[in-house]
Design a protein around this motif. Sequence first.
Motif, PDB file in Angstrom:
ATOM      1  N   ARG A 105      30.647  49.201 -71.510  1.00 16.37           N
ATOM      2  CA  ARG A 105      31.938  48.628 -71.928  1.00 16.37           C
ATOM      3  C   ARG A 105      33.097  49.603 -71.733  1.00 16.37           C
ATOM      4  O   ARG A 105      32.906  50.826 -71.626  1.00 16.37           O
ATOM      5  N   THR A 106      34.279  49.054 -71.709  1.00 20.22           N
ATOM      6  CA  THR A 106      35.500  49.833 -71.516  1.00 20.22           C
ATOM      7  C   THR A 106      35.701  50.789 -72.686  1.00 20.22           C
ATOM      8  O   THR A 106      35.590  50.382 -73.847  1.00 20.22           O
ATOM      9  N   PRO A 107      35.999  52.056 -72.426  1.00 20.06           N
ATOM     10  CA  PRO A 107      36.241  52.997 -73.530  1.00 20.06           C
ATOM     11  C   PRO A 107      37.565  52.698 -74.247  1.00 20.06           C
ATOM     12  O   PRO A 107      38.446  52.036 -73.692  1.00 20.06           O
ATOM     13  N   LYS A 108      37.662  53.185 -75.446  1.00 25.46           N
ATOM     14  CA  LYS A 108      38.926  53.038 -76.174  1.00 25.46           C
ATOM     15  C   LYS A 108      40.024  53.798 -75.429  1.00 25.46           C
ATOM     16  O   LYS A 108      39.796  54.878 -74.890  1.00 25.46           O
ATOM     17  N   HIS A 109      41.205  53.214 -75.405  1.00 23.64           N
ATOM     18  CA  HIS A 109      42.307  53.844 -74.682  1.00 23.64           C
ATOM     19  C   HIS A 109      43.630  53.397 -75.287  1.00 23.64           C
ATOM     20  O   HIS A 109      43.712  52.356 -75.940  1.00 23.64           O
ATOM     21  N   SER A 110      44.661  54.178 -75.031  1.00 18.46           N
ATOM     22  CA  SER A 110      45.970  53.888 -75.615  1.00 18.46           C
ATOM     23  C   SER A 110      46.921  53.193 -74.657  1.00 18.46           C
ATOM     24  O   SER A 110      47.928  52.632 -75.078  1.00 18.46           O
ATOM     25  N   SER A 111      46.609  53.222 -73.349  1.00 17.22           N
ATOM     26  CA  SER A 111      47.495  52.630 -72.348  1.00 17.22           C
ATOM     27  C   SER A 111      46.747  52.505 -71.031  1.00 17.22           C
ATOM     28  O   SER A 111      45.643  53.047 -70.867  1.00 17.22           O
TER      29      SER A 111
END
Length: 395
Positions: A116-122
């Motif tokens: 899954r996609t990692p946590k990110h801010s932008s």
Amino acid sequence: MCQMYCKLSTEAAAMGDQPKIMVFRPTWEEFKDFNKYITYIESQGANKAGLAKIIPPPEWQPRKKGYNLDDLDMTIPAPICQVVTGKQGLYQQINIQKKPMTVKEFCALANSERYRTPKHSSYEDLERKYWKNITYVSPIYGADVSGSITDADVEEWNINKLGSILDYVNEDYGISIDGVNTAYLYFGMWKTTFAWHTEDMDLYSINYLHFGAPKTWYSIPPEHGRRLERLANGFFPNSFKACPAYLRHKMSLISPQILKQYSIPFDKETVLLNLFPAAAITITQEPGHIMITFPYGYHAGFNQGFNCAESTNFAMPRWVEYGKRATQCQCRTDMVKISMDTFVKRFQPERYELWLAGKDIGPHPEDPTRSSAAAQPSLNDVLCNKNLCTCSFYM
């Protein structure tokens, strides 16, 4: 060295302002005629960046019943595991075929803890994570799935029936080429990648993101395509030696940072003059948006998570000169090659006999300083045109 520096500095200065990827928001009336609208965006200079985004009007509904996965009763027949090796912005990708899986199974895999996609801010933060982790946890891509999920009765911008001049391949030769003049579906997950390439025969392409996570795109303006090729040849000399058209294998990855740092290898030396100060233009495609790539526009990118896109190639009359002069991979049997016979006869009749004789001398549209003869048709690629009666073979 001073002479080389001056020449490269002049080259860099001549680049001027970098073309920008243009974004268009047509009205419903403007959107209805596909070929007319592509002609319009080119008149506005959209092709100069190699890539353009179109945000369709709200009246356009390619799939009225939406995207419930229970309704997408489809199998991905040949998912590929994308194994990336390399370091410091230069990578090679190989694809390992996996067992078939349904779209629902693929979705579950894409959203699992491993993939899954990692946590990110932008988007920028996610892009940094992509390049930092590109060689870790090889993702699975549901690429090149023949078919369409656009409603069959959609008349406007239906990717499976665009009505461009590429239809002559089917009309005149009776040939259907999956993903070229028919639609392909692409089911992506985080980090699935499309490496630097131009389209088969340097055609146009259209990509519609039906649903899911966005795609990040990189583009090189076609006028700088030769520069990218020379740069890549210096970084991947063994690939170039094995096949001069190796970029058509879609295996070579160069990060935007590398393009910003290095110039074109010149006189067997690399001079750090920033000939690619902003040559790799970045844009994000979100669900419901259409991306158009233009002839000889190098592009690359990656998926930010589970999604589904539909894509195909198309052609406009402007493409014919590109198609005649497109480089060809000779080392693989599965590379697409389209006979240019019907296109030259229809759109360049005054040059047809010269082309048949191998005497159609001129420059590539994006390399005006060098002239050569367009490759004449061979015994293997002159096909019988049933409508125009061109059944002769030329060596």
